[in-house]
Design a protein around this motif. Structure first.
Motif, PDB file in Angstrom:
ATOM      1  N   PRO A 332       0.834  -1.205   0.000  1.00 49.51           N
ATOM      2  CA  PRO A 332       0.000   0.000   0.000  1.00 49.51           C
ATOM      3  C   PRO A 332       0.863   1.247   0.000  1.00 49.51           C
ATOM      4  CG  PRO A 332       0.031  -0.988   2.186  1.00 49.51           C
ATOM      5  CD  PRO A 332       0.741  -1.944   1.274  1.00 49.51           C
ATOM      6  N   THR A 333       0.401   2.263  -0.701  1.00 50.31           N
ATOM      7  CA  THR A 333       1.096   3.538  -0.729  1.00 50.31           C
ATOM      8  C   THR A 333       0.211   4.583  -0.048  1.00 50.31           C
ATOM      9  OG1 THR A 333       0.159   4.058  -2.900  1.00 50.31           O
ATOM     10  CG2 THR A 333       2.299   2.971  -2.858  1.00 50.31           C
ATOM     11  N   VAL A 334       0.823   5.554   0.586  1.00 48.66           N
ATOM     12  CA  VAL A 334       0.102   6.597   1.302  1.00 48.66           C
ATOM     13  C   VAL A 334       0.323   7.916   0.576  1.00 48.66           C
ATOM     14  CG1 VAL A 334      -0.142   7.839   3.473  1.00 48.66           C
ATOM     15  CG2 VAL A 334       0.363   5.391   3.478  1.00 48.66           C
ATOM     16  N   THR A 335      -0.793   8.539   0.173  1.00 46.32           N
ATOM     17  CA  THR A 335      -0.722   9.828  -0.493  1.00 46.32           C
ATOM     18  C   THR A 335      -1.314  10.878   0.432  1.00 46.32           C
ATOM     19  OG1 THR A 335      -0.942   8.791  -2.651  1.00 46.32           O
ATOM     20  CG2 THR A 335      -1.402  11.151  -2.524  1.00 46.32           C
ATOM     21  N   VAL A 336      -0.572  11.951   0.706  1.00 41.89           N
ATOM     22  CA  VAL A 336      -1.029  13.028   1.571  1.00 41.89           C
ATOM     23  C   VAL A 336      -1.489  14.184   0.699  1.00 41.89           C
ATOM     24  CG1 VAL A 336      -0.392  14.636   3.388  1.00 41.89           C
ATOM     25  CG2 VAL A 336       0.545  12.318   3.388  1.00 41.89           C
ATOM     26  N   ASP A 337      -2.786  14.534   0.818  1.00 51.69           N
ATOM     27  CA  ASP A 337      -3.308  15.648   0.034  1.00 51.69           C
ATOM     28  C   ASP A 337      -2.894  16.969   0.673  1.00 51.69           C
ATOM     29  OD1 ASP A 337      -4.561  13.991  -1.763  1.00 51.69           O
ATOM     30  OD2 ASP A 337      -6.459  13.956  -0.650  1.00 51.69           O
ATOM     31  N   ALA A 338      -2.764  17.966  -0.191  1.00 48.42           N
ATOM     32  CA  ALA A 338      -2.535  19.320   0.315  1.00 48.42           C
ATOM     33  C   ALA A 338      -3.842  19.874   0.891  1.00 48.42           C
ATOM     34  CB  ALA A 338      -2.020  20.221  -0.809  1.00 48.42           C
ATOM     35  N   THR A 339      -3.728  20.847   1.782  1.00 47.24           N
ATOM     36  CA  THR A 339      -4.910  21.504   2.374  1.00 47.24           C
ATOM     37  C   THR A 339      -4.925  22.964   1.958  1.00 47.24           C
ATOM     38  OG1 THR A 339      -4.881  20.012   4.275  1.00 47.24           O
ATOM     39  CG2 THR A 339      -6.100  22.071   4.518  1.00 47.24           C
ATOM     40  N   LEU A 340      -6.097  23.399   1.516  1.00 45.92           N
ATOM     41  CA  LEU A 340      -6.267  24.798   1.128  1.00 45.92           C
ATOM     42  C   LEU A 340      -6.278  25.639   2.399  1.00 45.92           C
ATOM     43  CD1 LEU A 340      -6.734  26.239  -1.600  1.00 45.92           C
ATOM     44  CD2 LEU A 340      -9.181  26.099  -1.151  1.00 45.92           C
ATOM     45  N   THR A 341      -5.358  26.577   2.494  1.00 49.81           N
ATOM     46  CA  THR A 341      -5.230  27.357   3.731  1.00 49.81           C
ATOM     47  C   THR A 341      -5.663  28.809   3.590  1.00 49.81           C
ATOM     48  OG1 THR A 341      -2.920  27.863   3.175  1.00 49.81           O
ATOM     49  CG2 THR A 341      -3.336  25.918   4.552  1.00 49.81           C
ATOM     50  N   GLY A 342      -5.804  29.313   2.378  1.00 54.18           N
ATOM     51  CA  GLY A 342      -6.195  30.701   2.220  1.00 54.18           C
ATOM     52  C   GLY A 342      -6.371  31.098   0.777  1.00 54.18           C
TER      53      GLY A 342
END
Length: 442
Positions: A332-342
């Protein structure tokens, strides 16, 4: 056709060391030479085979049923055979040639002598090398034929044609550790012993196997074993050690996995003369003519004791300078999404005009791996109001990153609602942009 003799002007004398340019290597014949058998019949037995049961079953016999014996059955046997065949060469040397070894051709220095000094000995030795090479080729590639009459030659069956049960078509793939393991597994599944098996292969496949072994942190150990003077390397597979030898006379793209302990040469000597003997033939003039004669065949044992791989790649594929890592099962691979901050507007105020524009840009906590999908919705409210109203298609760019301001909205405020999906998540609101009233004309 007239007899061919070595004569003074046909075969010249030279000084200097002798080197044979031809290929006289016979590793298979040498490896099995210590197991030589003798026969007094052209056809000889390579073994008997029978089937004593396959995977096995669990009987279900009740006490009552056991009181009546089951119907009798028998296990039959089948005999397997091969044949010997004739190998024969003739040499002839004139008397004049034998006595003329002091006449030298080419470049010579003082006190040099002809090499060889005995022409007959040289011719016999060279012809015997030729016979030995032909035997090696036949033991590998021989096609079986049992003569039906004196005019038809017997031909012994070689290993390539003998092996049928474990014949693996590699479909142009290069030889690899797992290819060897699959061949060994095939022999095991034929219920044959797999201890001490030897992989007989050509230079291209040996290169490829070494490259694959190195990329898998394995080593082909040189000179791990000696069989009748033939050095064997070794390779560890999941089913055990396989010995490795650079062979001769193999068809292109073919490798053999052999049980050398099951293979023997079978000679058929002539009574009173032996096998592969030198015999003078009748004279017709001032020369001596000899024949070399012998009969030999291959006892390859049960063919299912061996395996063959055909259709291997005949070209060497050089490995990249890296190591292959084989991992069992899915990882399994783990992908971390970016978060919209502004979200930031490029203007805080804009003049009331039907052509004025204001644009928004998004910010993230990390850079998205790929471009995120952003949706835009511009909103408006009165200068002193608190409720925001979504703009509609009446406004140019109401759902894009750039809005065209309306002059009629003087002294109102704009902002943009930005939502991210895909490689980023989140919803944010930008700051406000105030629309100044239009300047009065003087």
């Amino acid at each position: 056709m007239a007899d061919v003799f070595a004569t003074s002007f046909e075969v010249l004398n030279y000084s200097g060391m002798l080197f044979n340019k031809g290929n006289v290597r016979t590793p298979l014949s040498s490896a099995i030479g210590g197991r030589q058998k003798t026969t007094n019949s052209v056809e000889f037995v390579t073994g008997q085979e029978y089937d004593g049961g396959a995977a096995g079953t669990q009987p279900a016999i009740s006490e009552s049923a056991s009181l009546t014996a089951p119907e009798a059955t028998v296990i039959t046997r089948a005999q397997k055979t091969n044949v010997t065949q004739i190998f024969q060469e003739t040499v002839g040397v004139s008397y004049a040639k034998q006595s003329n070894f002091g006449t030298l051709s080419g470049v010579n220095a003082a006190a040099q002598q002809a090499n060889p000094i005995a022409e007959l000995d040289f011719q016999v030795a060279a012809k015997m090398q030729k016979i030995n090479r032909n035997i090696e080729y036949t033991f590998i590639n021989g096609v079986y034929r049992k003569a039906a009459n004196d005019a038809t030659p017997n031909q012994t069956r070689g290993l390539v044609s003998a092996i049928q049960s474990s014949a693996i078509d590699m479909n142009g793939k290069p030889l690899s550790l797992w290819g060897v393991a699959d061949a060994l597994k095939s022999v095991y599944e034929q219920n044959a012993p797999i201890d001490g098996m030897t992989l007989w292969l050509d230079a291209v496949s040996l290169y490829q196997l070494n490259a694959d072994a190195q990329q898998n942190d394995l080593t082909i150990v040189p000179n791990a074993r000696e069989v009748n003077g033939i050095q064997l390397s070794s390779l560890i597979t999941p089913l055990g050690v396989v010995y490795v030898r650079l062979g001769e006379c193999l068809p292109a793209g073919t490798a053999l996995l052999l049980n050398l302990g099951a293979i023997s040469p079978v000679i058929q000597p002539v009574p009173g003369k032996g096998n592969f003997f030198l015999e003078e033939l009748a004279k017709t003039g001032a020369g001596t003519k000899y024949q070399l004669f012998g009969q030999i065949g291959l006892d390859h044992g049960m063919e299912w004791y061996h395996a063959k791989m055909t259709g291997l790649s005949t070209g060497f594929t050089k490995p990249e300078y890296s190591k292959k890592v084989y991992i069992s099962g899915a990882v399994p691979t783990v992908t971390v999404d970016a978060t919209l901050t502004g979200a930031t507007l490029d203007k805080q105020t804009v003049e009331a005009s039907d052509s004025a524009k204001v644009a928004v840009s998004a910010q993230y906590d990390i850079t998205p791996g790929t471009d995120a999908t952003l949706t835009y919705l511009w909103q408006i409210r009165a200068k002193t109001g608190t409720n925001w109203t979504d703009l509609t298609s009446a406004y140019t760019g109401y759902n894009t990153s750039e809005l065209t301001v309306k002059a009629a909205d003087a002294e109102k405020h704009y902002r943009c609602k930005v939502t991210a999906t895909g490689s980023a998540t989140g919803t944010v609101y930008s700051g406000e942009c105030t629309v100044n009233a239009a300047a009065e004309e003087e």
